[in-house]
Each structure stands twice: as C-alpha cells, then as structure tokens.
Motif scaffolding. Sequence first.
Motif, short mmCIF file in Angstrom:
data_model
loop_
_atom_site.label_atom_id
_atom_site.label_comp_id
_atom_site.label_asym_id
_atom_site.label_seq_id
_atom_site.Cartn_x
_atom_site.Cartn_y
_atom_site.Cartn_z
N GLY A 118 4.13 6.59 3.36
CA GLY A 118 4.41 5.18 3.70
C GLY A 118 5.62 4.88 4.44
O GLY A 118 6.07 3.83 4.85
N THR A 125 5.55 5.52 8.01
CA THR A 125 5.22 4.71 9.23
C THR A 125 5.01 3.31 8.83
O THR A 125 5.42 2.30 9.40
CB THR A 125 4.29 5.51 9.87
OG1 THR A 125 4.61 6.89 10.14
CG2 THR A 125 3.59 4.54 11.11
N TYR A 168 -8.23 1.16 7.66
CA TYR A 168 -7.70 2.06 8.66
C TYR A 168 -6.17 2.31 8.51
O TYR A 168 -5.08 1.64 8.02
CB TYR A 168 -8.07 1.39 9.86
CG TYR A 168 -9.21 1.16 10.35
CD1 TYR A 168 -10.34 1.90 9.49
CD2 TYR A 168 -9.93 0.70 11.52
CE1 TYR A 168 -11.76 1.80 9.93
CE2 TYR A 168 -11.19 0.54 11.81
CZ TYR A 168 -12.13 1.05 10.84
OH TYR A 168 -13.38 0.97 11.54
N PRO A 169 -5.73 3.50 9.06
CA PRO A 169 -4.40 3.79 9.00
C PRO A 169 -3.36 2.96 9.63
O PRO A 169 -2.17 2.64 9.18
CB PRO A 169 -4.26 5.12 9.70
CG PRO A 169 -5.75 5.77 9.75
CD PRO A 169 -6.64 4.82 9.43
N ASN A 219 8.85 14.43 8.52
CA ASN A 219 8.41 15.09 7.32
C ASN A 219 9.33 16.23 7.12
O ASN A 219 9.31 16.94 5.91
CB ASN A 219 6.98 15.70 7.60
CG ASN A 219 5.77 15.09 7.74
OD1 ASN A 219 5.10 15.32 8.59
ND2 ASN A 219 5.68 13.99 6.95
N PRO A 237 -0.55 -3.56 5.79
CA PRO A 237 -0.82 -4.42 4.47
C PRO A 237 0.25 -5.63 4.44
O PRO A 237 1.43 -5.16 5.00
CB PRO A 237 -0.92 -3.65 3.40
CG PRO A 237 -0.82 -2.26 3.76
CD PRO A 237 -0.15 -2.33 5.08
N GLY A 292 1.79 10.99 4.08
CA GLY A 292 1.03 9.93 3.21
C GLY A 292 2.00 9.07 2.49
O GLY A 292 1.45 8.50 1.44
N LYS A 312 -3.74 15.00 9.12
CA LYS A 312 -3.23 14.31 10.25
C LYS A 312 -4.14 14.33 11.40
O LYS A 312 -4.01 15.18 12.29
CB LYS A 312 -1.78 14.89 10.52
CG LYS A 312 -0.86 14.43 9.62
CD LYS A 312 0.48 14.63 10.17
CE LYS A 312 1.70 14.06 9.50
NZ LYS A 312 2.74 14.04 9.95
N LYS A 349 1.41 -6.62 1.55
CA LYS A 349 2.52 -6.09 0.57
C LYS A 349 2.55 -4.60 0.69
O LYS A 349 1.40 -3.91 0.70
CB LYS A 349 1.81 -6.62 -0.72
CG LYS A 349 2.62 -6.48 -1.86
CD LYS A 349 2.15 -7.12 -3.08
CE LYS A 349 2.38 -6.71 -4.43
NZ LYS A 349 1.45 -6.44 -5.42
N LEU A 350 3.53 -3.97 0.29
CA LEU A 350 3.52 -2.38 0.17
C LEU A 350 4.21 -2.17 -1.01
O LEU A 350 5.44 -2.08 -1.19
CB LEU A 350 4.60 -1.60 1.50
CG LEU A 350 4.01 -1.88 2.80
CD1 LEU A 350 4.89 -1.67 3.78
CD2 LEU A 350 2.74 -0.72 2.85
N ILE A 384 -2.46 1.17 -5.26
CA ILE A 384 -2.63 1.02 -3.54
C ILE A 384 -3.97 0.87 -3.24
O ILE A 384 -4.47 -0.02 -2.53
CB ILE A 384 -1.96 1.89 -3.05
CG1 ILE A 384 -0.09 2.17 -3.37
CG2 ILE A 384 -2.36 2.15 -1.49
CD1 ILE A 384 0.49 3.19 -2.81
N1 LIG Z 1 2.69 1.38 -0.55
C1 LIG Z 1 1.41 1.47 0.11
N2 LIG Z 1 0.64 0.53 0.10
C2 LIG Z 1 -0.37 0.13 0.80
N3 LIG Z 1 -0.85 1.14 1.55
C3 LIG Z 1 0.16 2.39 1.76
C4 LIG Z 1 1.31 2.22 1.03
N4 LIG Z 1 1.85 3.52 1.54
C5 LIG Z 1 1.10 4.04 2.23
N5 LIG Z 1 0.15 3.21 2.43
C6 LIG Z 1 -1.17 3.62 3.50
O1 LIG Z 1 -1.39 5.08 3.30
C7 LIG Z 1 -1.42 5.61 4.96
C8 LIG Z 1 -0.45 6.41 5.11
O2 LIG Z 1 0.80 5.89 5.19
P1 LIG Z 1 1.80 6.11 6.59
O3 LIG Z 1 1.27 6.54 7.66
O4 LIG Z 1 2.71 5.29 6.45
O5 LIG Z 1 2.41 7.57 5.86
P2 LIG Z 1 3.73 8.43 6.23
O6 LIG Z 1 4.62 8.59 5.32
O7 LIG Z 1 4.05 7.93 7.75
O8 LIG Z 1 2.85 10.03 6.68
P3 LIG Z 1 3.25 10.95 7.89
O9 LIG Z 1 4.34 11.76 7.20
O10 LIG Z 1 1.96 11.83 7.72
O11 LIG Z 1 3.31 10.29 8.99
C9 LIG Z 1 -1.55 4.54 5.86
O12 LIG Z 1 -2.69 3.89 5.90
C10 LIG Z 1 -0.83 3.31 5.06
O13 LIG Z 1 -1.21 1.84 5.17
#
Ligand SMILES: Nc1ncnc2c1ncn2[C@@H]1O[C@H](COP(=O)(O)OP(=O)(O)OP(=O)(O)O)[C@@H](O)[C@H]1O
Length: 356
Positions: A64, A66, A21-22, A177, A26, A62, A281, A28-29, A211
């Motif tokens: 990462g 947030t 789920y969003p 963004n 995790p 997407g 989104k 570890k990133l 990932i």
């Molecule tokens: N390095 C990573 N490892 C594991 N999961 C990741 C990683 N980067 C992103 N994700 C996963 O990808 C999804 C999107 O990440 P996130 O919501 O942080 O994107 P965002 O950059 O905030 O996008 P937006 O600009 O659309 O808000 C989430 O489910 C997040 O957990």
Amino acid sequence: MVNLFEKKEINSILKDERFLYPEYIPEKLSFRESEIDEIVFCLKPATVGKKPTNLFVCGVPGTGKTVSSKFILNELTEFSDRINCMYINCFETNSKYSILAKATNHFGYAVPIRGMSSDEIFERFVAVIKSKKIIPIFVFDEAEQLLKDESSKELLYDLSRLNEKFGIIAGLVFISNDNMFVSLLDDRVRSSLNPSKILFEKYTSLELKEILKERSKFAFFDNVIDDEVIPLCAAHASKTGDARLAIGVLLKAARLAEKENSKKILIKHVRASFLEEKPQKIEIIENLSNQEKLIIDLLKKNKTGLTSGEIYEKLSNDFAERTLRTALSNLNEKNIIFAEKLQKGKGFTRLIKIKQ
Ligand SMILES: Nc1ncnc2c1ncn2[C@@H]1O[C@H](COP(=O)(O)OP(=O)(O)OP(=O)(O)O)[C@@H](O)[C@H]1O
Ligand SMILES: [Mg+2]
C-alpha cells in the motif's frame, strides 16, 4: 454477419471491476491509518510555508505504499493552493532532464520534453517555482531507479540544495522496496535530505481478508462470492503480505467464473486463477529486456527452479554468459526472481526461482 466483438456478454458477477484495478484509489485505506498519519504529520509544515520533513517510505511489494501516497497527495492538493504535488514513477521517468521537464510543465511553464541543456531546464524549473511561489512536494516512486542513472543522481544533489541555494522550500518523498535505498545515496545528499523512514509492514491474512471485503463491495453484485473464496485469496497472498496479489487473484477468479456462466465465484475458480498467476509487478514485466523476458519464460516452465549454469546452458545459443549474468542480477534487483540456497553433497547450490 455479427461482429465477433458485438456478442453481448452478461456480467452476472462483476458489477464494476474497475474497483479492483491497481490504479483505483479507495476512499478508505484500512490498516494504514498510522502510516498515513505519520506522513501527513511530516508534510504538514508545508501547508503553512514551512519546511516539511523529507520521507523514505519502504516495504515489500503490495503493502500500500503507492496507493497511500497518492491518497495523501490528493488530499494535500485539495487542501492547499500553494502546494504543488508531483508524483513520479521512476521506472517511467528517471533521467534528470525528463523529471525536470515533467515538473516544469506541471508547474505551468511549457518546456520541450527534449532539446534543452540540463542546466537550462534547471534554471526554468527554479524560475517557475520562484515566480509562482510554489511549494513543491515530489514523490519519487520506485526511487531505487534513480540510483542507476548518473544524471538523476545529480538531480538528487540539486534538489537537496534547493533551499540553501535558492531559498526554495520543497518536500521529497522516496518510495522503494529497497530498505537500503537511503544508505545508497551520496553522503552529501543523504545528510542534507535526512529523510524519516516509514515502514509499511506486510499485511496479515486477516487484514488481507478485510481489504478484499472492502474492495469487493463496489466491484461485485450481491451474494456472488462463495464464503470460502475471500479467505482463500487472502491466505494465498499472506505469505508475501501482498494486497495486489490478493486482489489480482480475486479478479481473475471472478472472470473465470463469469466465463463459465457460474452464478458465484467458487473455490475452484480461485484455484484455477492461481495457475494463471503472473509475477506481481506487471508494470515492471513490460519494461524487461529480451534476455530478461527469456529467463522469465524459462523459469515459468521450471517452477522448481534452475541453477544459473542450467540457465546459461539453455540460453547460451542466444546470449553471451555475461549478458545473461547481468539480466539475472537485474531481475533479482527488480524483485522478480530469487535464489534459494540448497545443500548439495558437501557444498551448496543456488536454485533460481521466479517469485510468486
Ligand atoms: N489498505 C488497503 N486497502 C485497500 N486496498 C489496498 C490497501 N493496501 C493496498 N491496497 C491495494 O493493493 C494494491 C497494491 O498496493 P500498492 O500499489 O500501493 O502497493 P506498493 O506497496 O506500492 O507495492 P510495490 O512495492 O510493488 O510498488 C493496490 O491495488 C492497492 O489499491
Ligand atoms: Mg508501488
């Protein structure tokens, strides 16, 4: 008679889909170590009562932004008692009053969510920070929304003066963004906040694969993913470099495979999940106006794109052209549609399409 919902389904593929789920953070990133280090470095002075560096975190959807910010906030909260972190999604909370009310309540001073004047609530906000000696760190996610509302622009001004006027140390993190966000700030606000920019680049296909593998470890039973599945999900999302898209496609393919009682997720399930794909989104889609939703529906049925003239023609019975024009420009701003310029005869035409 047995209730329809009582029918037992056997989960043979998904052990626990919540790991996909969003909102799951995790442990570890991967591939974000240097960005995370940089953010930590900028915020660290706050842990010893000094002024942190404000930040502007940007990058396409997407990548990462947030999840990394939330991860850092959790660590910071655990590390320091004095620091009080506030994550604000500006799609949900974007007026001066609502942000201040949320913060003041969060800092432990109960205020009504409406009804006070904005000066009054600002006073309470300042008072609670001073009396509890809090160092607030605000993270404004989807921060471009703040620029659409006069009251929240005023709030940015007030926040930028917290130190000068009240001797309050605070840190501000803006996530957007929109690369241009900082240049759109009021000159005075920009110069006093002076945020450092941290760019989150698109993920490559290889990174997306890694990932997906990591996220899959806890989400699936062993040996239920066909070898080609993860590479295909990664390749599909690599054009936009969007991890949300890659994870979403994998989850959908897994559900389709379970629905068919397949023992494994196969390529055909991934392909079928492409067809069902929603614009990225989801949280934004839910906040769309009726006109915006109608345009999206229309564009979903016309994947090759429509000119704005064609859109007006098809929807002119329902809405005035001006309303539609505003709706189109809002959708464009929200990154849900885009216009492709095509040569037509001697001139150009612009085809409006939905983003994949
Ligand atoms: N390095 C990573 N490892 C594991 N999961 C990741 C990683 N980067 C992103 N994700 C996963 O990808 C999804 C999107 O990440 P996130 O919501 O942080 O994107 P965002 O950059 O905030 O996008 P937006 O600009 O659309 O808000 C989430 O489910 C997040 O957990
Ligand atoms: Mg985000």
